[in-house]
Enzyme design. Structure first.
Site, PDB file in Angstrom:
ATOM      1  N   GLU A  42       0.827  -1.203   0.000  1.00 49.31           N
ATOM      2  CA  GLU A  42       0.000   0.000   0.000  1.00 49.31           C
ATOM      3  C   GLU A  42       0.868   1.262   0.000  1.00 49.31           C
ATOM      4  OE1 GLU A  42      -3.752   1.905   2.545  1.00 49.31           O
ATOM      5  OE2 GLU A  42      -2.325   0.575   3.539  1.00 49.31           O
ATOM      6  N   LYS A 115     -10.189   2.690  -2.141  1.00 44.97           N
ATOM      7  CA  LYS A 115     -10.367   2.117  -0.809  1.00 44.97           C
ATOM      8  C   LYS A 115     -11.678   2.571  -0.195  1.00 44.97           C
ATOM      9  CE  LYS A 115      -7.658   1.675   3.499  1.00 44.97           C
ATOM     10  NZ  LYS A 115      -6.334   2.025   4.084  1.00 44.97           N
ATOM     11  N   CYS A 152      -5.894  -2.642   2.532  1.00 45.22           N
ATOM     12  CA  CYS A 152      -5.578  -2.538   3.957  1.00 45.22           C
ATOM     13  C   CYS A 152      -6.816  -2.624   4.861  1.00 45.22           C
ATOM     14  CB  CYS A 152      -4.763  -1.279   4.228  1.00 45.22           C
ATOM     15  SG  CYS A 152      -3.822  -1.364   5.780  1.00 45.22           S
TER      16      CYS A 152
END
Length: 291
Positions: A42, A115, A152
């Protein structure tokens, strides 16, 4: 179909250009070792800047398409490999995302995933920087298989994994930047890492698919703090959640892992969780809380 996954685990420095150069070099190494789908960690172009809230960090963002996307498209076409690359996206003035790009083996940009779940925890102040994603959960057909990408904090949510798998994803990629608070490591570190690994392996079990989690290494210390010690341990798990390969805690590694996509169909047939889902009974999942 058999395919080799490449996971790029390394430390990051303060210079974004150096981080891009490093990541491209590791990607070439992975391709040399036979990797066909290669994933970065990431926000690989910088150190993890979300440890504090500083408007100057918005200068790290770039457009998509942009210089990093173009570099990976060029390498993908040259080497005939697929890339998942995690970037700090400047979509417009005042509008920024934590975004993963998916590039096919011919160099074409298949799309982006932004995300969806944005954390706000001590030293993980992501809500200051990132607008929650609006792409929804997505899967792409690449030359080497159908893949889904989450990022994540998304890895803690079974809903995201499920909705991606329901689009046929055979592999879930999770570019990640997660680590220990040094002052908490002795008391909580083992449990924290165990929870992180277990929840992602469970997504593989529940959906009969492969999971690839790519984390960074190294201690990154902002001014005036103890920093974060990133725990590495990037891994690939199989369709029953078994660990197929795992990197070390603190070493730079190019992890190349062969997987057999036929096992996705076999596992889903013998463990028919998708068949037995009670979709008529899940409406309350769209509620915040059931009083």
């Amino acid at each position: 179909m058999k395919v080799k996954l490449g996971l790029l685990q390394h430390a990051c420095v303060a210079d974004p250009a150096a981080n891009l150069e490093k990541t491209l070099a590791l990607a070439a190494r992975a391709a040399d070792a036979g990797a066909q789908i290669i994933c970065t960690q990431e926000l690989f172009r910088s150190q993890y800047f979300c440890q504090n809230e500083d408007h100057a960090n918005f200068a790290l963002a770039e457009t998509i398409p942009g210089p990093s996307t173009e570099a990976f498209q060029k390498l993908a076409k040259e080497r005939g490999v697929v890339f998942v690359a995690s970037l700090f996206e400047k979509r417009a003035s005042g509008l920024y995302h934590n975004t993963a790009v998916v590039i096919d083996a011919d160099g074409s940009l298949l799309g982006v995933y932004r995300k969806m779940h944005i954390p706000d925890d001590p030293l993980f102040y992501e809500k200051f920087y990132f607008t929650p994603g609006d792409t929804g959960f997505r899967a792409w057909q690449t030359k080497f298989g159908r893949i889904g990408v989450l990022v994540c904090w998304d890895q803690w949510y079974p809903e995201g994994a499920r909705l991606t798998a329901l689009q046929g994803a055979e592999i879930l990629f999770y570019p990640t930047a997660i680590g220990w608070h040094p002052s908490e490591k002795s008391e909580y570190g083992e449990r924290q890492h165990g929870a992180w690994e277990t929840i992602q392996r469970s997504h593989g079990v529940a959906n009969g698919c492969y999971v690839a989690a790519v984390n960074r290494i190294g201690l990154e210390t902002p001014i005036g703090g103890d920093g974060l010690e990133f725990w590495g341990q990037s891994f690939v798990s199989g369709t029953s959640g078994e660990i197929l390969a795992k990197a070390s805690v603190d070493a730079e590694e190019v992890l190349v892992v062969p997987v057999d996509l036929q096992k996705v169909d076999t596992t889903r047939t013998h463990w028919p969780f998708l068949r037995d889902r009670r979709i008529d009974a899940y409406g309350d999942l769209t509620r915040r809380f059931i009083d």
